[in-house]
Design an enzyme around this catalytic site. Structure first.
Site, PDB file in Angstrom:
ATOM      1  N   ASP A   1      56.778 -25.577 -21.449  1.00 19.03           N
ATOM      2  CA  ASP A   1      57.484 -25.387 -20.124  1.00 19.03           C
ATOM      3  C   ASP A   1      58.921 -25.889 -20.514  1.00 19.03           C
ATOM      4  O   ASP A   1      59.573 -25.250 -19.937  1.00 19.03           O
ATOM      5  CB  ASP A   1      57.304 -26.415 -19.358  1.00 19.03           C
ATOM      6  CG  ASP A   1      56.536 -27.937 -19.873  1.00 19.03           C
ATOM      7  OD1 ASP A   1      56.651 -28.327 -21.130  1.00 19.03           O
ATOM      8  OD2 ASP A   1      56.326 -28.550 -18.697  1.00 19.03           O
TER       9      ASP A   1
ATOM     10  N   LYS B   1      49.201 -35.500 -19.354  1.00 18.37           N
ATOM     11  CA  LYS B   1      49.292 -35.881 -17.654  1.00 18.37           C
ATOM     12  C   LYS B   1      48.189 -35.947 -16.463  1.00 18.37           C
ATOM     13  O   LYS B   1      47.159 -36.311 -17.624  1.00 18.37           O
ATOM     14  CB  LYS B   1      49.878 -34.557 -16.932  1.00 18.37           C
ATOM     15  CG  LYS B   1      51.505 -34.400 -17.981  1.00 18.37           C
ATOM     16  CD  LYS B   1      52.332 -33.251 -17.670  1.00 18.37           C
ATOM     17  CE  LYS B   1      51.500 -32.174 -18.820  1.00 18.37           C
ATOM     18  NZ  LYS B   1      52.964 -31.452 -18.762  1.00 18.37           N
TER      19      LYS B   1
HETATM   20  C1  GLC Z   1      53.974 -34.445 -21.701  1.00 17.16           C
HETATM   21  C2  GLC Z   1      53.038 -32.980 -22.156  1.00 17.16           C
HETATM   22  C3  GLC Z   1      54.546 -31.893 -22.703  1.00 17.16           C
HETATM   23  C4  GLC Z   1      55.717 -31.360 -21.531  1.00 17.16           C
HETATM   24  C5  GLC Z   1      55.668 -32.233 -20.351  1.00 17.16           C
HETATM   25  C6  GLC Z   1      56.586 -32.047 -19.025  1.00 17.16           C
HETATM   26  O1  GLC Z   1      54.680 -34.397 -21.796  1.00 17.16           O
HETATM   27  O2  GLC Z   1      52.625 -33.563 -23.261  1.00 17.16           O
HETATM   28  O3  GLC Z   1      54.267 -31.041 -23.710  1.00 17.16           O
HETATM   29  O4  GLC Z   1      56.483 -30.615 -22.298  1.00 17.16           O
HETATM   30  O5  GLC Z   1      54.623 -32.955 -20.343  1.00 17.16           O
HETATM   31  O6  GLC Z   1      55.077 -30.918 -18.768  1.00 17.16           O
END
Ligand code: GLC
Length: 472
Positions: free
Chosen positions: A211, A174
């Site tokens: 998360d 991200k």
């Molecule tokens: C990205 C991260 C992952 C997380 C997702 C949602 O894909 O790599 O770990 O759960 O974003 O935030």
């Protein structure tokens, strides 16, 4: 999915030459039954590979299927004070959950990470967290607490989970671009930062998780039928409650409950090319200009960080081909990442013949002279990209639902895209019902679930420690 032809029919006032170009450009976006089915098959296969006992087989999968070590869900009747942290998006959250006979009351405070911290050494990120926890505990009059407050840490980056409170970072994703941190244990990094910036802070980090895991925990608090947590925000991912005997690579004990939460990490599905069959030129271009090139392929088709850019690229192409804005691409429209998924949400919030939101957004792009025809086309493009995005994520989700294999399953979803977009939920349900899954599916919003859920995971962690339930 609405075929392009249906969309063209809706564009009643658009000249036929333009409609033809529109069809040509948008056709590759269409996902028919065959592609949806293929996507589901790929996902099933990826899950199987990733849970294999054999390390070389596991390496063939793009996804992680990380065994989270979280085995217990809330039972009801719990008491006590717990903390949750949520790091992953641009806002960092500290959450206090007070449980009284199983009922939670939650206090949340948001802290915004600056661009500088997001791309600087990771110690800066963890120092920021330590200082924020300190600020929060001061606010809550907990700073001088005699006993350490159990804390669950939602750290939403792909990690190898070694224990309930130990996870090794595999990669930043991200908006996080720290040059270091990969290979380190996020809990240790936080403990070191606390020792640097807020020594003696009365907290005990008992669980670290993605998360998705914490959203599932929060969803299960809201609805006992919740077995899946999904994030549809900046990034996307899912976790689900899996039966131990279905995880070939599982090496822990088989005590009750014979289940463990599995963090799928589906964002990186397709990195090996297994999703090339549906990828369009737009996804390829997004990837080339993204923070993490050649990775997180799946996420780039639909997650909040990319959806606006997807729409922007389609609009630019349509403009260059003379379908939109008299062929004039303004500097604002030409600017990468300028068109956010928040713009898409706003445009899609215009109901029926309303055009106020769409006009407002186009004004931001210096396109205030857009004609009614332009407006109609822009709205159709947003709707198409969103329907496709919802179908893609719902197809992957359907595989998890099939896997959970219960007559009724609730899916808890958190993230700004799902929460704010007016059609995402309905389009996801549309595909799920077309798939005839033999499961009654309910999608619920678990707003800010990852902060609260982290605290619930701390509760579960303490229970597991007490009952000596060990997952390896
Ligand atoms: C990205 C991260 C992952 C997380 C997702 C949602 O894909 O790599 O770990 O759960 O974003 O935030």
């Amino acid at each position: 999915m609405d075929a392009v032809a249906n969309r063209m029919e809706r564009l009643t006032d658009v000249a036929s030459a333009k409609k033809q170009k529109f069809e040509e450009i948008l056709k590759p976006l269409y996902l028919g039954e065959d592609k949806i089915k293929r996507l589901m098959d790929v996902m099933e296969e990826q899950m199987k590979l990733a849970t294999s006992k054999d390390e070389n087989t596991r390496k063939k999968s793009d996804i992680l299927m990380a065994v989270t070590h979280v085995r217990c869900l809330l039972q009801g009747g719990e008491n006590g004070d717990y903390l949750g942290l949520d790091l992953g998006g641009t806002n960092f959250r500290v959450v206090r959950v007070q449980l009284k006979d199983g009922m939670a009351s939650t206090t949340t405070k948001y802290y915004t990470l600056t661009e500088q911290v997001l791309s600087g050494p990771c110690a800066g990120v963890f120092d920021f967290i330590a200082e924020s926890i300190k600020d929060f505990l001061q606010q809550e009059n907990l700073i001088n607490s005699d006993s350490k407050i159990p804390l669950g840490f939602t750290f939403s980056f792909p990690s190898t989970q070694l224990a309930l409170n130990s996870a090794i970072l595999l990669t930043w994703t991200k908006s996080f671009k720290c040059p270091d941190g990969v290979g380190s244990d996020s809990v240790q990094l936080l403990e070191q930062a606390i020792a640097r910036k807020a020594p003696g802070l009365p907290v005990d980090i008992v669980a670290v998780m993605s998360d998705t895991t914490s959203t599932l925990m929060a969803g299960n608090y809201l609805d006992k039928k919740c077995r899946i947590g999904v994030i549809l925000g900046t990034g996307s991912n899912a976790a689900f409650v899996e039966h131990l005997e279905n995880i070939e690579k599982y090496g822990g004990d088989f005590k009750e409950p014979k289940q463990v939460l599995v963090n799928v990490e589906w964002g990186c599905m397709g990195d090996s090319g297994c999703l090339d069959f549906y990828k369009t030129e737009f996804e390829k271009e997004i990837d080339q200009h993204s923070n993490h090139v050649n990775s997180f392929t799946f996420e780039k088709s639909f997650a909040g960080m990319y959806l606006g850019e997807f729409v922007r690229l389609v609009l630019v192409k349509l403009t260059n081909e003379g379908v939109l804005f008299n062929g004039h691409v303004t500097e604002e429209l030409a600017t990468r990442w300028k068109f956010t998924s928040g713009f898409v949400t706003k445009i899609d919030s215009d109901k029926d013949k309303e055009t106020t939101n769409t006009r407002n957004i186009l004004e931001k792009l210096n396109l205030s002279t857009a004609s009614d025809e332009d407006i109609a086309i822009v709205r159709e493009v947003c709707d198409f990209v969103v329907q496709r995005a919802s179908y893609i994520v719902a197809a992957a989700l359907a595989v998890l639902i099939r896997h959970v294999n219960l007559p009724e399953v609730t899916v808890a979803i958190d993230g700004s895209l799902y929460e704010h977009h007016p059609k995402f939920h309905n389009y996801m349900m549309e595909l799920i019902s077309q798939l005839n899954l033999h499961t009654q599916v309910k999608l619920i919003l678990a707003k800010d679930g990852s902060g609260q859920g982290a605290a619930f995971a701390a509760v579960a962690a303490l229970r597991q420690i007490e009952e000596n339930i060990v997952s390896a």
